[in-house]
Design a protein around this motif. Structure first.
Motif: not given
Length: 1977
Positions: A500, A507-508, A511, A524, A526, A533, A535, A547-549
């Protein structure tokens, strides 16, 4: 949803690959521990080659660009770029910050250097002026700053062999600086003919004033002093970037890739060419070199660091490499090994080993690389290029597999599929191509759904799908390998992605911040296993998310280190590390990932590795799952303390309004009233938004604050004393641990903190200048020497002070959210904590900064809001109270545990010897043991517990507790409701003070015959207060609504109250029970009044703009008054109860008849004739004067007239209470004003007998009681009121001398303009006319047969020697600056010498011999002089000079402090007084110096002159201040006098407090212009006025006037320290009894007058001084006279011309005499040998020119009115005179044969007179066609020709006596001249300088020997040239000494002296010529 909290794992920086070589130099050194220190991106790196380990310093917030190593080689200073860049000094061993230096530079810090002992640091900024700044870095204090240069500065260094000297170099310059006082003064290096003027890149200082510097050409320039003495040609073949000095010698490194070593005398030792070594390459460029012993460190432009061992110089060891130039974007991770691959715009691809921290392979490509990928098996490496191609290499040996170019734009992203079969290539032309790996990368498909460039790609785990992101933030899906777009959402729903790296997708989501739509996240990656995750973004930040956020604005941890954008970030194959790369910083950062389980171990093992050090930071966005804030705290955080108008703004506003209203104030205004009021008692305590602001003093009094008043309450006597130094709301208070000192902080634009003594109530120090809007928390250190404060600006700045000195020690930004409390560590004075909204921070001081670490909560709790904090019993332990009722216990920065203490917030806590006490919103006081294990006791604040002695009633049970303090056996408690209670340990509670609660207070009424009053407020209470000595609240009643007004009935039995909802009620005044209530209106009832007498009617005014009239008996409404256009503000009845006066918000004054309410019109004049029962109106003729000058900004809210109708009290929006005389007719009446309320005063009322005034503060909720002190009854106490706004209309008196001094405008030399109105083209710009020969084309042979050219100049009376004059030495100055300066003549050495000044020279004159010595360091006119009287500082003199703008450059105004005997400069203080310094004075101890400026504010500044430190500065007055002097017995008190101004000043810490002189105690005294000041014992001050009176002041109050001490202005006064006698000097006509100088006794009661026998009509004394039995007098007529006290004999020591310019100057043909003629109408004869004036002739008209006849027996004088006179020298009789012209005669000359007299005038003419015809003087002829006015004339040696210089820069030659114009150039060239004084002609072309746009050369003179030439110009310079000097810009020497404009200059006979005459300074300067010369001033 887990994303609401940050992930609990963590990253730690482990390694940085790279070194900053580009745009930086000299940034690589060995430390004492043999480690290597350098920097990359925003990180300082300490690398240990032995252990192959790196340590990081991460205190910077942006790119580091400069570095300096401390001489002991442990500490390092680094400077960064940025908008507010700062310098960090840090320890290379512990990598901890030692000091932070900030707030001076902008843009960035280009260079740094430590001095020899490492105490001081110099820095250079990147701002437009390249500011140079010197720091005392340990204290974080700037010592000095100056503009560095107009262009870039590349290097700066301290001269290690001379103290206080520095050298800087840069673009086309090198400068040698000297630091003296606070002044950095540069001298430019003189390149001369030795070398070319070029850019100097680096430098090193050596012994004997030698400086070695490396130039852009590769040469080394060697300087001695400021002169270039030799060059070492070709040291390098290109620019020398670095030069490093060590014990053995010097090492240089250049762009040519060579290192050269030199010995200590700069003889070459060896060369190392790095390009030729194994690791070398073409284009290697050295940026930094460091030589220690046998090791040399080299840093290159391409980010490599080499280490060379001198013996094996062919084998340099490469210890660091990195990418260089362009940007770094490509990053790929090997799928199976710990390797990372990077590729950059420098066209190289590099493979790094993450285990060994080393580069293991490197390969150079053809094109810049933008992305990279490694196949699953780790065999192929694909690289995407900027030109649209991609290349595949074998990882093993970096050989090429294939190179394909299908696209034209850059390839930004490529990835192999998880099964290894495909390669997807994303291009900037918005397409993705799919290639088959096994088919030798044949193109299999194409994805074309995007509309923008491709930024990210990811494959699904089964290699069947590809997802892409593009520049529009769109996320698209494709089927593989064909590339068909998938539009059906369901199809992609269950896809599992192999990696990812996309930035958009569900899922992101988290961020991205909540409300941003920006594209600033670059990369990014993952980590599915760790569920985190990482970034990378454009701000240099690497972040960790869960993750996931999914929800926007997720929590994260952030890591800084990269400077600008982080372009890419990836997890290593085993998720052990994160690799991030920086675009512009070329750096590769390797971070170790520490998962959750390891964290706990990490904490226990090594707290010093604690999280704060890794600069991890929680995210910025607010936590979403924290319970809502408590309502009280919520309210408090929303309070804003901003004001529309701050009190500081008032003076400016007044000035602006005065400008507008110049005309309006013609009427003579009433005096201020005789009565005054004094604050007696204040009901109220500020608890609703402040905490911990209530303390016991040591004698048991209670100190707290309310409104703008600090209150000291004595509970035994129930009395209060007040500190009234603040002018706006006080927000915080702290008490000194040892003494009864209190610190209070207030609201303000530049808010101040006052530290004051509770016993004397005097301020000890006032701190300001670093906070904005207000100060909300203060705390003393345990030793009481320091103070910490917090501001309420956006970043809640934290400041640490040394409060006694008033110095800021350190400053830092606190937090975005509000900080409630600051506490200093009682054990370590350098540590403190701040607590506030979601904030607990632990700080330690680092020089000028504070380094803060957030408290680490761990898993114990949430990030809470802290309301209070204290330290425990060790320096590690701290306790804080939270908004949820817990107490948090901290050790170091870690939360150890929490204890539940209260329901609701814990607002206050206090540490005791053996435990703690806390108080909360629940109204409970709890006592705890010393570890918060047990609660020992609780006290609930309840009505039931109130003790009988209470001063009032508790409004409600369990009020919120805001402050607790212990002492004297009691607990002192402050509540939110404004009550102060004392809790006895046994339980009973005593109420001491109370006030209204939150909400505005408006309603106020005083009882008709008792000393009580009623108030009603928005807090929904009605209260009755006792104003008699018991001072308590008698009764209180709750209302259903807030109220705005109230009124007692005339019999005092009923009380009417108007409420905010439009209703009103009447209550029984004793029981407060309801009698009746009405509700007829919707809006606020604003005023309510019973009619006088029986109180039959009640008038009720509302904001609905009606007044209702009710009949009280029948309880019916009987009338309505209509007609107002706005809300009603005030109503008053007349005595008969028949008429109502109404004021409205629209400023209408209306009248209505009662009871029906019929509107009446009453003429304005009639209103005051009506008898009013009360007057609370603010409108109308009678109170026109109460509206201030700035009436547009402020409103008068209330007024009240005393019952005797004498005094009107008013209250206004700015919090002022003022008293006016009634009626206040005419605008801007005079008043007395009092500050105690903070903002608007809502109501004022006199009590029934006028004995007290009661005032209400709206927002400060305080009720203040003032006692009225009648005129005459009060003891003479200085009233604390201030006088009225506008200055008095009476002018301060007139005197021509004063006016002239006041209006004179001082120009600095650099801006001086022509003194003559010349026009035309300057000589050096004119085209040269061709000679006749050239015109005819004749070429003469080089050796001409013609006879030799004759001499240019007849060389008479010189004898045989013809040696040119080498130098001029200042020998004598005739003149003294008396016309516009004063107090500038003093005795030194017990009266043997006198010291004074003229032009830019300080003169020490020996009384007995007349010899003079000079101080010549000033570069412009001196305006003031003073002598230090303290025996420790003997012969120390301070002089202040004229200057330009106050930019700290060398032309800025400055004060020099110097030793009069040896002329050493001890300090130079550059000041912020633009224009100049007009007065200086030393303090009693001699350590402080006071200076006053000529700037528009007439700033007053105090200096600690030995350190060059400015202590305090403040605007003095809006008009000219003439003199300011310290009291002779004080270091803190001084007095300034000026135009209509006398002020008494006190220095408190860093603040200057001033009081205007008060005249009001004497009848008919008026403020005059004050000119001089002297002092007597017992705080007496004497000031001399323009009228000749002397005023005598006691403290700041005028106590008597000595009338007509002189007949004219008293210009000078002197206090003799020995016996206290006072000398005064004034302007008077000499008479029998009077004299211009008088000697008085200590009290100025008796005097003795002295006459000055000068023969003047009036004597005007400008300076007096008294020595042993003698009085020294300086006069306006430039004389200095010594008067004997016993015999009154006068001895004139110094003479001079009175008024300039002095145009005429003539030297005697054979003797050392000379004549001068000036505008003052005198011609004076001077003797150089006897150093005195021999004679003077008064001509009655201004003289312009003077000339001796060739024999010296006659003198010709030309006058300004066109007349000329010839005198016989022997008898001074007139031989003849004539006036043929109307305009000034500019030059007059006798011909060498004495036959003719030539007279040149400004009528463009030269007249010839034949002297042989006798004294009739008939004109024989004149010269025609002269183009402009005549300047100078010279006869030829044979008397046949005359050369004339004219005002259009043309020189003409005429025949004598015919006057025919001679044009033949050849003939002119053959003439021999008798004299040469012309400034024109090719022979003197070289005297014109390049910088003469505005200013001219005025005069010249060739020596009698004919080979030297001196000139004088408009800049005040005398220059010495060789004669002739035909080339332009000839070499010369210059001599300073005059002010602007040297008007004339001459050699004396025998060329022994040069005399020059001044324009502005009207003085004569005599230089002795070496081969000899003289100077007369």
């Amino acid at each position: 949803m887990a994303a609401r909290s940050a992930p609990s794992c963590h990253l730690r920086l482990e390694w940085v690959y790279g070194y900053r070589g580009h745009q930086c130099r000299n940034n690589l050194y060995y430390t004492a521990a043999k480690e290597i220190v350098y920097f990359v991106a925003g990180v300082g790196v300490v690398y240990s080659p032995r252990e192959h380990r790196q340590k990081f310093y991460r205190g910077h917030s942006d790119d580091i660009i400069s570095l300096a190593l401390h001489p002991e080689r442990v500490l390092v200073a680094t400077g960064q770029v940025g908008k507010e860049p700062y310098i960090c000094v840090w320890d290379s061993y512990t990598v901890q910050t030692i000091s932070v230096l900030k707030d001076v530079h902008t843009h960035g810090i280009a260079c740094l250097a430590f001095d020899l002992d490492g105490q001081r640091l110099v820095s250079v900024g990147l701002d437009s002026k390249n500011a140079v700044c010197v720091w005392d870095w340990k204290r974080g204090k700037m010592l000095s700053t100056a503009p560095g240069h107009t262009d870039r500065i590349f290097d700066i260094s301290w001269d290690l062999y001379q103290p206080n000297k520095l050298v800087s170099c840069g673009v086309k310059h090198i400068k040698f600086w000297s630091l003296c006082g606070n002044a950095l003064t540069p001298k430019r290096g003189v390149f001369g003919k030795t070398g070319d003027l070029q850019t100097i890149l680096c430098l090193a200082c050596a012994r004997d004033e030698l400086t070695y510097s490396g130039a852009l050409s590769g040469d080394i320039y060697v300087w001695k002093g400021i002169n270039l003495i030799r060059t070492i040609q070709g040291a390098h073949t290109a620019g020398i970037f670095s030069m490093n000095a060590c014990e053995e010698g010097f090492a240089t490194g250049g762009r040519d890739g060579c290192i050269r070593l030199w010995d200590l005398t700069f003889k070459p030792i060896t060369v190392i060419d790095l390009r030729e070594t194994d690791q070398g390459y073409k284009g290697l460029s050295v940026r930094s070199v460091c030589w220690r012993g046998d090791h040399i460190l080299v840093g290159t432009q391409d980010s490599e660091i080499f280490e060379i061992v001198v013996h094996e110089r062919k084998k340099p060891f490469l210890i660091m490499q990195g990418h260089c130039e362009g940007e770094l974007w490509a990053l790929a991770i090997h799928p199976t090994k710990p390797l990372a691959v990077t590729g950059s715009d420098d066209r190289s691809v590099r493979i790094w080993s993450l285990v060994d921290h080393a580069l293991i392979a490197r390969c150079n490509m053809e094109e810049p690389i933008r992305c990279a990928a490694v196949n699953v098996d780790g065999i192929h490496l694909a690289l995407g290029m900027k030109d649209g191609s991609f290349t595949v290499l074998r990882v093993r040996d970096m050989t090429e597999v294939v190179h394909i170019k299908d696209r034209k734009e850059a390839i930004h992203e490529l990835k192999y599929s998880p099964d290894g079969t495909y390669l997807a290539v994303g291009c900037n032309d918005s397409s993705v191509d799919i290639y088959g790996v096994s088919q030798r990368y044949k193109k299999m498909g194409e994805c074309v759904g995007s509309l923008s460039f491709i930024t990210h790609l990811d494959w699904s785990s089964d290699s069947r799908y590809l997802q892409t992101n593009d520049g529009n933030g769109k996320r698209l899906f494709y089927r593989m390998p064909g590339g068909k777009e998938v539009t059906n959402k369901d199809e992609t729903k269950g896809v599992h992605w192999a990696s990812w790296t996309c930035v958009s997708g569900l899922e992101v989501n988290g961020i991205w911040p909540k409300y941003s739509d920006i594209n600033d996240i670059n990369s990014v990656d993952g980590n599915y296993i760790g569920q985190v995750l990482v970034t990378a973004d454009d701000y240099g930040i690497v972040k960790l998310f869960r993750y996931p956020c999914l929800r926007k604005g997720a929590k994260f941890r952030k890591y800084i280190g990269h400077s600008a954008h982080v372009t890419n970030v990836r997890w290593s194959h085993d998720h052990q590390w994160v690799i991030s790369i920086g675009g512009a910083d070329h750096a590769v950062f390797q971070w170790r990932f520490i998962p959750e389980r390891k964290l706990k171990d990490a904490l226990h093992i090594a707290p010093q590795e604690s999280l704060a050090d890794s600069n991890s930071d929680e995210s910025d966005s607010d936590l979403s799952d924290v319970p809502e804030l408590d309502s009280e705290i919520e309210q408090e955080t929303q309070l804003t303390y901003r004001r529309q108008v701050y009190k500081e703004d008032l003076p400016q506003l007044k000035e602006q309004y005065k400008e507008k209203q110049k005309s309006g104030t013609s009427k003579r205004r009433e005096r201020a009233p005789g009565n005054s009021i004094r604050l007696h008692f204040v009901h109220g305590y500020r608890g609703y938004d402040c905490r911990s602001n209530l303390f016991y003093t040591q004698i048991g009094e209670i100190v707290y604050h309310v409104a703008a008043v600090g209150v000291i309450y004595n509970r035994q006597q129930n009395t209060q004393r007040f500190y009234l130094g603040h002018d706006d709301d006080i927000l915080c208070l702290a008490i000194h641990p040892v003494k009864d000192y209190v610190a209070t902080g207030q609201v303000g634009r530049d808010p101040s903190i006052h530290i004051w003594d509770t016993e004397t109530i005097k301020p000890l120090s006032i701190l300001k200048g670093y906070h904005q809007y207000g100060v909300c928390a203060v705390d003393f250190s345990a030793d009481g020497k320091r103070l910490a404060s917090v501001g309420i600006d956006e970043s809640h700045t934290v400041v640490l002070w040394d409060w006694k000195k008033g110095e800021k020690l350190s400053i830092a930004r606190g937090s975005k959210d509000k900080i409630f409390v600051v506490k200093m560590n009682p054990y370590v004075p350098d540590k403190l904590i701040t607590a506030g909204i979601k904030h607990m921070k632990f700080w330690r001081r680092a020089g000028g900064g504070l380094v803060g670490r957030k408290g680490y909560i761990g898993t114990l709790g949430k990030n809470e809001t802290m309301m209070c904090a204290v330290y425990g019993w060790t320096e590690e332990m701290a306790f804080s109270g939270t908004s949820t009722g817990d107490v948090c216990i901290w050790r170091d920065i870690f939360l150890v545990k929490t204890v539940k203490a209260h329901d609701g917030p814990v607002f206050s806590m206090h540490a005791l010897e053996k435990g703690f006490v806390t108080g909360g919103k629940d109204g409970v006081v709890a006592l705890w043991d010393d570890s918060f294990e047990r609660c020992l006791k609780t006290y609930a604040v309840k009505r039931a517990a109130l003790a009988p002695g209470s001063k009032g009633l508790l409004l409600e049970d369990n009020p919120s507790i805001r402050a607790i303090s212990l002492g004297h056996g009691h607990i002192l408690v402050g509540t939110k409701n404004g009550e102060i209670l004392e809790v006895d340990k046994s339980g009973p509670i005593t109420l001491l003070v109370q006030g209204h609660m939150e909400g505005e207070v408006w309603g106020l009424a005083t009882h008709p015959y008792l000393p009580i009053c009623a108030t009603v407020s928005d807090d929904k209470t009605l209260r009755i207060w006792d104003l008699s000595p018991s001072h308590c609240m008698l009764a209180v009643r709750k209302l259903k609504k807030g109220g705005r007004c109230c009124c007692f009935s005339p019999d005092g039995k009923a009380l009417a109250v108007g409420l905010c909802d439009g209703s009103f009620l009447m209550a029984n005044a004793d029981t407060l029970e309801d009698l009746v209530s009405f509700h007829h209106r919707k809006d606020i009832i604003s005023d309510i009044r019973f009619s006088p007498g029986s109180g039959k009617y009640l008038a009720v005014a509302s904001h609905d703009s009606f007044v209702d009239i009710y009949n009280v008996m029948s309880s019916k409404r009987v009338g309505i008054c209509k007609g107002a256009t706005s809300c009603i503000t005030h109503i008053d009845w007349d005595i008969r109860g028949k008429l109502l006066q109404v004021n409205t918000g629209a400023k209408e004054q209306l009248f209505f008849e009662a009871p029906r309410g019929k509107r009446q019109t009453i003429p304005r004049m009639e209103v005051e004739k009506i008898g009013w029962a009360s007057w609370t109106s603010v409108l109308g003729l009678c109170c026109e004067g109460i509206w201030p000058v700035i009436g547009e900004v402020t409103d008068i809210t209330a007024s009240c007239l005393t019952h005797d109708k004498m005094v009107l009290a008013t209250g206004d929006d700015l919090g002022f209470v003022k008293l006016f005389r009634y009626p206040a007719k005419g605008k801007f009446g005079k008043f007395k004003r009092y500050v105690a309320h903070s903002t608007q005063v809502t109501n004022v009322r006199w009590t029934y007998d006028d004995s007290m005034l009661v005032t209400l503060g709206g927002a400060d909720m305080s009720l203040m009681v003032w006692t009225n002190e009648m005129e005459g009854s009060r003891e003479k106490r200085p009233c604390d009121s201030e006088e009225s706004d506008t200055g008095s209309e009476e002018d301060g008196g007139y005197d021509s001398d004063v006016t002239r001094e006041n209006e004179i405008s001082y120009t600095i030399r650099a801006l001086s303009t022509n003194i003559r109105p010349m026009f035309g083209i300057k000589p050096h710009l004119q085209q040269k006319e061709p000679s006749i020969d050239e015109r005819q084309g004749i070429v003469r042979p080089p050796v001409s047969r013609a006879p030799p050219q004759p001499e240019k100049l007849q060389t008479n009376n010189v004898g045989k020697k013809k040696r040119p004059i080498e130098d001029l030495m200042l020998e004598l100055v005739f003149g003294y600056r008396g016309r516009d300066c004063r107090n500038n003549v003093h005795y030194l050495n017990d009266g043997d010498d006198i010291i004074y000044h003229t032009a830019s020279i300080g003169i020490l004159h020996n009384v007995a011999t007349g010899t003079q010595s000079f101080y010549q360091e000033h570069n412009d006119d001196i305006l003031c002089l003073t002598v230090n009287q303290h025996p420790k500082f003997i012969n120390i003199v301070a002089t202040g000079q004229v200057g330009d703008s106050a930019d700290m450059s060398p032309t800025a105004p400055s004060v020099h402090i110097w030793d009069a005997v040896n002329k050493q400069t001890l300090a130079i203080l550059r000041c912020y007084h633009s224009k100049g310094v007009c007065s200086v004075s030393f303090s009693a101890t001699g350590k402080l110096l006071l200076s006053v400026g000529l700037d528009p504010e007439h700033t007053v500044t105090i200096w600690r002159w030995q350190e060059g430190a400015k202590i305090a500065s403040k605007a003095g007055h809006n008009q000219r201040i003439f003199v300011a002097e310290f009291r002779p017995d004080s270091d803190s008190q001084f007095v300034s006098v000026g135009v209509k101004h006398v002020k008494f000043w006190t220095l408190a810490g860093r603040a200057l407090l001033s009081k205007k002189g008060l005249l009001s105690t004497l009848e008919d005294a008026r403020m005059q212009t004050m000119l001089a000041v002297a002092f007597g014992a017992n705080n007496l001050t004497f000031t001399g006025t323009i009228s000749g009176d002397v005023c005598v002041w006691k403290d700041h109050i005028l106590c008597r006037v000595v009338a007509r001490a002189h007949n004219g202005p008293v210009f000078a006064m002197y206090t003799t320290l020995r016996d206290g006698l006072i000398v005064t000097g004034g302007k008077e006509r000499p008479s029998k009894e009077g004299g211009a100088v008088k000697l008085w006794d200590q009290e100025l009661r008796r005097c003795r007058a002295f006459r000055l026998e000068t023969g003047q009509v009036t004597d005007c004394v400008r300076s007096v001084c008294r020595g042993r039995g003698k009085i020294l007098v300086g006069t306006r007529n430039a004389e200095i006279i010594e008067v004997g006290e016993k015999n009154a004999a006068c001895n004139i020591l110094v003479n001079g011309h009175v008024d300039g310019p002095i145009w005429g100057l003539a030297t005697h043909p054979s003797r050392d005499f000379f004549l001068s003629a000036a505008e003052d109408g005198t011609v004076r004869l001077w003797d150089i040998a006897d150093k005195k004036m021999l004679n003077k002739v008064n001509l009655g008209h201004a003289a312009r020119t003077v000339c001796y006849s060739p024999e010296g027996d006659m003198v010709a004088i030309g006058m300004k009115n066109g007349e000329f006179i010839i005198l016989l020298v022997s008898s001074l009789k007139i031989w003849g005179k004539k006036r043929d012209r109307r305009c000034a005669i500019h030059d007059i000359r006798f011909s060498p044969d004495c036959r003719f007299l030539a007279v040149g005038s400004s009528e463009n003419s030269v007249d010839f007179y034949d002297l042989s015809l006798g004294p009739t003087l008939n004109r024989t002829s004149y010269c025609k066609d002269i183009p402009s006015f005549v300047i100078q004339m010279d006869f030829s040696a044979d008397s046949r020709y005359l050369q004339v210089s004219t005002g259009c820069y043309k020189r003409h030659v005429y025949e004598v006596p015919s006057g025919r114009h001679l044009t033949d150039q050849a003939a002119i060239d053959r003439i021999t001249w008798a004299t040469w004084t012309s400034i024109l002609g090719s022979e003197v072309m070289g005297i014109w300088s390049r910088h003469a746009e505005k200013a001219d050369v005025n005069c010249a003179c060739v020596s009698h020997s004919g080979i030297s030439l001196v000139t004088g110009d408009d800049f005040g310079m005398v220059k010495l040239f060789d004669f002739p000097c035909p080339e332009k810009f000839a070499k010369h020497k210059r001599f300073l000494g005059h002010s602007p404009h040297v008007t004339n200059i001459r050699f004396t006979s025998g060329d022994r002296h040069v005399i020059s005459a001044g324009g502005d300074d009207c003085r004569l300067v005599t230089f002795s010529a070496q081969e000899q010369t003289v100077f007369a001033s």
